[in-house]
Design an enzyme around this catalytic site. Structure first.
Site, PDB file in Angstrom:
ATOM      1  N   GLY A   9      20.753   2.655  50.445  1.00 22.56           N
ATOM      2  CA  GLY A   9      19.945   1.298  50.167  1.00 22.56           C
ATOM      3  C   GLY A   9      20.351   0.279  50.866  1.00 22.56           C
ATOM      4  O   GLY A   9      20.315  -0.984  50.635  1.00 22.56           O
ATOM      5  N   LYS A  85      10.161  12.344  53.146  1.00 26.25           N
ATOM      6  CA  LYS A  85       9.043  12.852  52.826  1.00 26.25           C
ATOM      7  C   LYS A  85       7.690  12.567  53.510  1.00 26.25           C
ATOM      8  O   LYS A  85       7.643  11.322  53.914  1.00 26.25           O
ATOM      9  CB  LYS A  85       8.709  13.210  51.397  1.00 26.25           C
ATOM     10  N   ILE A  87       3.935  11.316  53.724  1.00 28.07           N
ATOM     11  CA  ILE A  87       3.173  10.749  52.662  1.00 28.07           C
ATOM     12  C   ILE A  87       1.879  11.004  52.666  1.00 28.07           C
ATOM     13  O   ILE A  87       1.196  11.456  53.774  1.00 28.07           O
ATOM     14  CB  ILE A  87       3.041   9.004  53.477  1.00 28.07           C
ATOM     15  N   ASN A  99       7.535   1.981  58.406  1.00 23.57           N
ATOM     16  CA  ASN A  99       8.994   2.795  58.564  1.00 23.57           C
ATOM     17  C   ASN A  99       9.714   2.169  59.474  1.00 23.57           C
ATOM     18  O   ASN A  99       9.303   1.843  60.556  1.00 23.57           O
ATOM     19  CB  ASN A  99       8.492   4.366  58.738  1.00 23.57           C
ATOM     20  N   HIS A 101      12.736   3.345  61.815  1.00 19.50           N
ATOM     21  CA  HIS A 101      13.366   4.430  62.465  1.00 19.50           C
ATOM     22  C   HIS A 101      14.523   4.234  63.410  1.00 19.50           C
ATOM     23  O   HIS A 101      14.393   3.253  64.379  1.00 19.50           O
ATOM     24  CB  HIS A 101      12.381   5.425  62.968  1.00 19.50           C
ATOM     25  N   ASP A 142       6.743   9.991  62.565  1.00 23.92           N
ATOM     26  CA  ASP A 142       7.105   8.793  63.482  1.00 23.92           C
ATOM     27  C   ASP A 142       6.065   8.736  64.408  1.00 23.92           C
ATOM     28  O   ASP A 142       6.650   8.617  65.706  1.00 23.92           O
ATOM     29  CB  ASP A 142       8.472   9.447  63.841  1.00 23.92           C
TER      30      ASP A 142
END
Length: 185
Positions: A9, A85, A87, A99, A101, A142
């Protein structure tokens, strides 16, 4: 804003810090993880943010569970930060999902390309640059439209670990800047 995450985190912490320092005007009512041991959950609790753990299930089951859970919250954005995971369609249809990346997509993206796997692949390929990509999430790993990318020079002496540290540093700056733009629009 909802965070979906899996690990320590540090990205969540950078956003919490930006909110507390008033450099980002946002609210995080809930942090969700599929890893009950994720240190990110403790970071959220330390900041007074509610947490929720998803049990390991199929994508459709997770999608349904989260969709029901989120009805109790005012969520305008879902941010994936190390969440690995796929979505599901309920979340994709009803929320804006982004996201972050650790590569310059489309290079080094897709299933299995996360964390140190990405940085090792970049080093092994002798890339001149790596970086971070913030993108919208769709139904493929991605592959969503890119919001912003920031390049990082790969030095000949870099290892996967040193490259990771450089990418993470710019990732946090880029993310907070883009979240602030989204909040102002």
């Amino acid at each position: 804003m909802l965070f979906l995450l899996h690990g320590s985190g540090t990205t969540l912490q950078s956003v919490i810090d930006a909110i507390q320092n008033k450099t980002l005007y946002a609210n995080i009512p809930l942090v969700v993880s599929n890893n009950p041991n994720a240190y990110a959950l403790q970071r959220a609790k330390n900041a007074g943010i509610e947490t929720y753990v998803i049990k390991e299930k199929k994508t459709d089951e997770i999608d349904e569970e989260l969709f029901k859970k989120l009805q109790d919250y005012k969520i305008d954005l879902i941010l994936l930060a190390g969440y690995l995971k796929m979505i599901g369609k309920n979340l994709l249809t009803n929320y804006t999902i982004i996201n972050t990346h650790p590569s310059l997509l489309p290079k080094y993206g897709g299933k299995g390309m996360y964390g140190m796997n990405v940085h090792k692949a970049v080093i092994e390929a002798h890339e001149e640059y790596s970086g971070v990509t913030l993108h919208y999430v769709n139904n493929e790993y991605d592959k969503g439209n890119i919001i912003r990318q920031t390049k990082v020079k790969v030095e000949p002496t870099d290892t996967a670990e040193t490259l990771s540290a450089k990418v993470q540093k710019v990732e946090k700056i880029q993310l907070v800047e883009e979240l602030q733009k989204m909040a102002n629009s």
